[in-house]
Design a protein around this motif. Structure first.
Motif, PDB file in Angstrom:
ATOM      1  N   ALA A  92      11.492  51.337  27.816  1.00  0.00           N
ATOM      2  CA  ALA A  92      10.799  52.435  27.939  1.00  0.00           C
ATOM      3  C   ALA A  92      12.056  53.449  28.333  1.00  0.00           C
ATOM      4  CB  ALA A  92       9.829  52.482  28.845  1.00  0.00           C
ATOM      5  N   ALA A  93      13.182  52.965  28.809  1.00  0.00           N
ATOM      6  CA  ALA A  93      14.172  53.778  29.092  1.00  0.00           C
ATOM      7  C   ALA A  93      14.865  54.276  28.072  1.00  0.00           C
ATOM      8  CB  ALA A  93      15.249  53.613  30.662  1.00  0.00           C
ATOM      9  N   ASP A  94      15.143  52.992  27.398  1.00  0.00           N
ATOM     10  CA  ASP A  94      15.768  53.762  25.829  1.00  0.00           C
ATOM     11  C   ASP A  94      15.020  54.174  25.384  1.00  0.00           C
ATOM     12  OD1 ASP A  94      17.681  51.762  26.557  1.00  0.00           O
ATOM     13  OD2 ASP A  94      17.294  49.365  25.896  1.00  0.00           O
ATOM     14  N   ARG A  95      13.943  54.075  25.487  1.00  0.00           N
ATOM     15  CA  ARG A  95      13.218  55.082  24.313  1.00  0.00           C
ATOM     16  C   ARG A  95      12.526  56.507  24.878  1.00  0.00           C
ATOM     17  NH1 ARG A  95       9.057  51.911  24.067  1.00  0.00           N
ATOM     18  NH2 ARG A  95       7.650  53.002  25.482  1.00  0.00           N
ATOM     19  N   LEU A  96      13.260  56.813  25.972  1.00  0.00           N
ATOM     20  CA  LEU A  96      13.388  57.924  26.523  1.00  0.00           C
ATOM     21  C   LEU A  96      14.508  59.011  25.934  1.00  0.00           C
ATOM     22  CD1 LEU A  96      12.263  60.347  28.625  1.00  0.00           C
ATOM     23  CD2 LEU A  96      13.677  59.566  30.204  1.00  0.00           C
ATOM     24  N   ILE A  97      15.498  57.961  25.963  1.00  0.00           N
ATOM     25  CA  ILE A  97      16.789  58.928  25.450  1.00  0.00           C
ATOM     26  C   ILE A  97      17.248  58.582  23.513  1.00  0.00           C
ATOM     27  CG2 ILE A  97      17.648  59.811  27.944  1.00  0.00           C
ATOM     28  CD1 ILE A  97      19.522  56.956  26.449  1.00  0.00           C
ATOM     29  N   SER A  98      16.226  57.890  23.376  1.00  0.00           N
ATOM     30  CA  SER A  98      16.459  57.724  21.264  1.00  0.00           C
ATOM     31  C   SER A  98      16.539  58.707  21.042  1.00  0.00           C
ATOM     32  CB  SER A  98      15.279  56.525  21.074  1.00  0.00           C
ATOM     33  OG  SER A  98      14.354  57.193  21.452  1.00  0.00           O
ATOM     34  N   ARG A  99      15.739  59.897  21.208  1.00  0.00           N
ATOM     35  CA  ARG A  99      16.287  60.816  20.330  1.00  0.00           C
ATOM     36  C   ARG A  99      17.095  61.540  20.871  1.00  0.00           C
ATOM     37  NH1 ARG A  99      10.655  61.821  17.947  1.00  0.00           N
ATOM     38  NH2 ARG A  99       9.194  59.865  18.074  1.00  0.00           N
ATOM     39  N   LEU A 100      18.216  61.742  21.668  1.00  0.00           N
ATOM     40  CA  LEU A 100      18.881  62.376  21.742  1.00  0.00           C
ATOM     41  C   LEU A 100      19.936  61.892  20.681  1.00  0.00           C
ATOM     42  CD1 LEU A 100      18.903  61.597  25.505  1.00  0.00           C
ATOM     43  CD2 LEU A 100      18.584  63.744  24.672  1.00  0.00           C
ATOM     44  N   THR A 101      20.733  62.639  20.910  1.00  0.00           N
ATOM     45  CA  THR A 101      21.843  63.080  19.594  1.00  0.00           C
ATOM     46  C   THR A 101      23.097  63.169  20.515  1.00  0.00           C
ATOM     47  OG1 THR A 101      22.337  65.439  19.106  1.00  0.00           O
ATOM     48  CG2 THR A 101      21.007  64.411  17.463  1.00  0.00           C
ATOM     49  N   ASP A 102      24.020  62.388  20.292  1.00  0.00           N
ATOM     50  CA  ASP A 102      25.765  63.206  20.544  1.00  0.00           C
ATOM     51  C   ASP A 102      25.888  64.088  20.930  1.00  0.00           C
ATOM     52  OD1 ASP A 102      25.939  60.638  21.138  1.00  0.00           O
ATOM     53  OD2 ASP A 102      27.571  60.419  19.246  1.00  0.00           O
ATOM     54  N   GLU A 103      25.334  65.348  20.078  1.00  0.00           N
ATOM     55  CA  GLU A 103      25.416  66.933  19.762  1.00  0.00           C
ATOM     56  C   GLU A 103      24.893  67.411  20.980  1.00  0.00           C
ATOM     57  OE1 GLU A 103      27.043  65.514  16.573  1.00  0.00           O
ATOM     58  OE2 GLU A 103      24.951  65.850  17.096  1.00  0.00           O
ATOM     59  N   ASP A 104      23.640  67.343  21.571  1.00  0.00           N
ATOM     60  CA  ASP A 104      22.384  67.395  22.232  1.00  0.00           C
ATOM     61  C   ASP A 104      23.039  67.295  24.358  1.00  0.00           C
ATOM     62  OD1 ASP A 104      20.886  68.136  20.601  1.00  0.00           O
ATOM     63  OD2 ASP A 104      19.398  66.371  20.930  1.00  0.00           O
ATOM     64  N   ILE A 105      23.859  65.852  24.235  1.00  0.00           N
ATOM     65  CA  ILE A 105      24.542  65.493  25.258  1.00  0.00           C
ATOM     66  C   ILE A 105      25.389  66.688  25.589  1.00  0.00           C
ATOM     67  CG2 ILE A 105      25.744  63.432  26.487  1.00  0.00           C
ATOM     68  CD1 ILE A 105      23.733  61.600  25.296  1.00  0.00           C
ATOM     69  N   ALA A 106      26.542  66.887  25.030  1.00  0.00           N
ATOM     70  CA  ALA A 106      27.488  67.471  24.308  1.00  0.00           C
ATOM     71  C   ALA A 106      27.861  68.931  24.983  1.00  0.00           C
ATOM     72  CB  ALA A 106      28.605  67.644  23.634  1.00  0.00           C
ATOM     73  N   ALA A 107      26.623  69.787  24.558  1.00  0.00           N
ATOM     74  CA  ALA A 107      26.326  70.857  24.757  1.00  0.00           C
ATOM     75  C   ALA A 107      25.212  70.769  26.568  1.00  0.00           C
ATOM     76  CB  ALA A 107      25.024  70.939  23.774  1.00  0.00           C
ATOM     77  N   ALA A 108      24.513  69.953  27.581  1.00  0.00           N
ATOM     78  CA  ALA A 108      24.143  69.512  27.772  1.00  0.00           C
ATOM     79  C   ALA A 108      25.629  69.508  29.057  1.00  0.00           C
ATOM     80  CB  ALA A 108      23.073  68.488  28.402  1.00  0.00           C
ATOM     81  N   GLN A 109      26.182  68.741  28.610  1.00  0.00           N
ATOM     82  CA  GLN A 109      27.450  68.687  29.817  1.00  0.00           C
ATOM     83  C   GLN A 109      28.422  69.659  29.838  1.00  0.00           C
ATOM     84  OE1 GLN A 109      26.921  65.849  31.800  1.00  0.00           O
ATOM     85  NE2 GLN A 109      25.363  65.511  30.817  1.00  0.00           N
ATOM     86  N   ALA A 110      28.649  70.908  28.196  1.00  0.00           N
ATOM     87  CA  ALA A 110      29.661  71.576  28.691  1.00  0.00           C
ATOM     88  C   ALA A 110      28.508  72.524  29.909  1.00  0.00           C
ATOM     89  CB  ALA A 110      29.446  71.885  27.391  1.00  0.00           C
ATOM     90  N   ASN A 111      27.034  72.544  29.336  1.00  0.00           N
ATOM     91  CA  ASN A 111      26.893  73.618  30.423  1.00  0.00           C
ATOM     92  C   ASN A 111      26.724  73.495  32.472  1.00  0.00           C
ATOM     93  OD1 ASN A 111      24.700  76.130  30.659  1.00  0.00           O
ATOM     94  ND2 ASN A 111      23.585  74.673  30.920  1.00  0.00           N
ATOM     95  N   TYR A 112      26.354  72.309  31.831  1.00  0.00           N
ATOM     96  CA  TYR A 112      26.133  72.217  33.437  1.00  0.00           C
ATOM     97  C   TYR A 112      27.715  71.846  34.223  1.00  0.00           C
ATOM     98  CZ  TYR A 112      21.871  70.071  32.379  1.00  0.00           C
ATOM     99  OH  TYR A 112      21.311  69.522  31.387  1.00  0.00           O
ATOM    100  N   ALA A 113      29.043  72.296  33.460  1.00  0.00           N
ATOM    101  CA  ALA A 113      29.908  71.852  33.937  1.00  0.00           C
ATOM    102  C   ALA A 113      30.845  72.949  34.261  1.00  0.00           C
ATOM    103  CB  ALA A 113      31.452  71.689  33.280  1.00  0.00           C
TER     104      ALA A 113
END
Length: 547
Positions: free
Chosen positions: A413-434
């Motif tokens: 279920a944990a893997d499924r929760l983030i299965s739609r995330l792309t690397d671009e999604d993650i990079a954009a979110a982390q840049a915003n939080y930084a």
């Protein structure tokens, strides 16, 4: 056979003044857990080495730890071994789910390790003797500590208990759920399963959470969320028991007007209001609201805000104040809240400025779900700071949960929760939080560094949510027994409240309550051995069972 308690200092360089701050609290939490298990009439004695600055446990000092009503005898005795602390007459009790034959490790600041084992010296006439040997007999038959459950329910030679009905040792914690006022989903990232945060949906989660037996409901805040105060007010007619934890924005609200709001809402809720202090963690969001204070300036302003806010609710009298950020002249609150002197104040922050604010003003300090050692450090620091103000603070942890009947199902279920995330999604979110100046957010991001291969932080602790979600970014993932055990470990550090959430929030509130509540000492929400189906099917089954 008698067993003694030893607390061994493995860091000889630990300064006596640091030990005097950390050890008394560590010992007090251990003793308080024991004392709460049994009556106030039990006699307890404490012998403390003078090597550690002899902090002592006078009745005045014990009052700071909430032990003043229970303590009977406390004194200091020098020992030949300067790094050995002895406790006697500890009695028949079960500490944090650890059997007396096994040591318990606690970690405190400065990489201090405290090793604890128990000394059991029951009086032959003690009525608790049978329950202790009942637990021991059950464990000799190969049962785990979870299967033994609450020792108060075990008699001599008691039969093994069903694991799924075993109750967590110690007091049941407060369990809060979360209201997703910015929307809900089955998947993080882009998907076709988004749910609008309509008031009807939010009410459905609130009513379900109350029916299941959750103690409280966190209503978040932010520019992407519905207003928490209006949302809380909308729940007045549909709830009657559950507490509402509502954001008190010290940067964008005035202390006198918000005091009136708090008193009025607490009256309307019949004393069910809790307040979550939020000085702010996103400078860009605050600027959009017209606030241009630096990180530490926001905490200075929050200190002044709370000085006024608390004073006018405590006294109901006129109060004038002039500080660097605030000035009021003859401020007054005319209609007091139900909870006196005011609704309890909750707060979470990881910076030194945040800890200083918590120590001075709040009733409960919340931390996001970091590994145990990090949480222990934060708790010890806030506790020591509060003690210098002559105050005590409660503690809580904010976490997501993914509970399933088996560990394999939970991780899937944990893997499924983030299965739609792309690397671009993650990079954009982390840049915003930084870009944020929030120390807590920086700590969350540092746990995984935006990498998918660094998400498992420890037993059942997973940082996948934090890849694209700000704020609380860790989750407990596992079978019910595993999650209950992890929560008990946090309880062992002094935590008594857990603010939980899971995706989607409606379904996960049901799943967590069904699977984990009985293991935490909370009321079961499902029937054991229930037969479901059509009316005729149920009647036939019951007729066969009765015949």
């Amino acid at each position: 056979m008698a067993r003694r308690i030893f607390l061994r200092d493995e860091d000889a360089s630990l300064a006596p003044d640091v030990a005097a701050q950390t050890l008394p609290h560590a010992i007090a939490s251990v003793l308080k857990a024991a004392l709460e298990r049994y009556s106030q009439s039990d006699i307890w004695s404490l012998f403390i080495s003078k090597h550690f600055g002899a902090p002592g446990f006078s009745r005045t000092a014990l009052a700071q730890f909430g032990l003043d009503q229970h303590w009977c005898n406390a004194r200091v005795q020098p020992l030949r071994d300067p790094v050995r602390w002895k406790f006697f007459h500890v009695g028949n009790w079960y500490l944090n789910g650890v059997h007396p034959r096994r040591p318990l490790e606690l970690r405190a600041p400065a990489r201090r390790r405290i090793l604890i084992s128990l000394e059991h010296r029951p009086r032959r006439s003690s009525p608790k003797l049978a329950t202790f040997f009942g637990m021991a007999a059950a464990m000799r038959r190969g049962l785990s500590k979870d299967e033994c459950g609450n020792i108060a329910d075990l008699g001599d030679g008691a039969a093994p208990r069903d694991r799924k009905n075993a109750m967590a040792v110690g007091s049941s914690p407060e369990i809060f759920w979360f209201l997703p006022t910015s929307g809900d989903t089955r998947y993080l990232g882009t998907s076709d399963y988004g749910r609008e945060p309509t008031n009807a949906y939010l009410r459905e989660i609130a009513v379900t959470s109350e029916r299941l037996g959750y103690d409280g409901l966190l209503i978040p805040t932010g520019s992407s969320c519905h207003d928490p105060w209006i949302t809380a007010a909308s729940l007045i007619p549909v709830t009657s028991r559950i507490k509402l934890l509502v954001a008190l924005r010290t940067s964008i609200m005035g202390p006198t007007a918000s005091a009136r709001q708090a008193a009025t809402l607490d009256q309307a809720l019949g004393g069910r209001l809790l307040l979550n202090l939020v000085p702010g963690g996103d400078a860009a969001e605050l600027a959009a609201d017209g606030v241009f204070l630096s990180h530490d300036e926001r905490y200075e302003a929050a200190d002044e805000f709370l000085t006024v806010w608390r004073r006018i609710l405590e006294t109901g009298e006129k109060f004038s104040f002039e500080g660097r950020h605030l000035k009021v002249d003859n401020a007054r609150n005319y209609y007091p809240p139900v909870q006196r002197p005011y609704p309890p104040l909750y707060f979470g922050g990881s910076s030194p400025a945040a800890h200083a604010l918590a120590a001075k003003h709040v009733d409960a300090y919340l931390t996001w779900g970091e590994p145990l050692a990090a949480v222990a450090e934060k708790i010890a620091d806030v506790r020591a700071r509060a003690a210098r103000h002559g105050r005590t603070v409660r503690f809580g942890v904010r976490l997501h949960v993914i509970a399933r009947e088996t560990e394999e199902e939970a991780w899937a279920a944990a893997d499924r929760l983030i299965s739609r995330l792309t690397d671009e999604d993650i990079a954009a979110a982390q840049a915003n939080y930084a870009k944020m100046d929030s120390v807590g957010q920086a700590r969350m991001a540092a746990l995984h560094g935006g990498r998918r291969d660094r998400l498992v932080l420890g037993p059942n602790l997973w940082a996948g949510v934090g890849l694209v979600r700000g704020g609380a970014g860790t989750a407990l993932v596992g079978a019910p027994e595993q999650i209950a055990e992890r929560l008990r470990e946090y309880q062992g550090l002094g935590v008594d409240t857990f603010v939980l959430s899971g995706y989607p929030h409606l379904e996960e509130s049901l799943r967590f309550a069904e699977l984990v509540f009985p293991l935490l000492g909370k009321g079961a929400v499902t029937q054991r051995g229930a037969q479901t189906g059509g009316a005729f099917d149920i009647r036939a089954v019951r007729q066969v069972a009765a015949s």
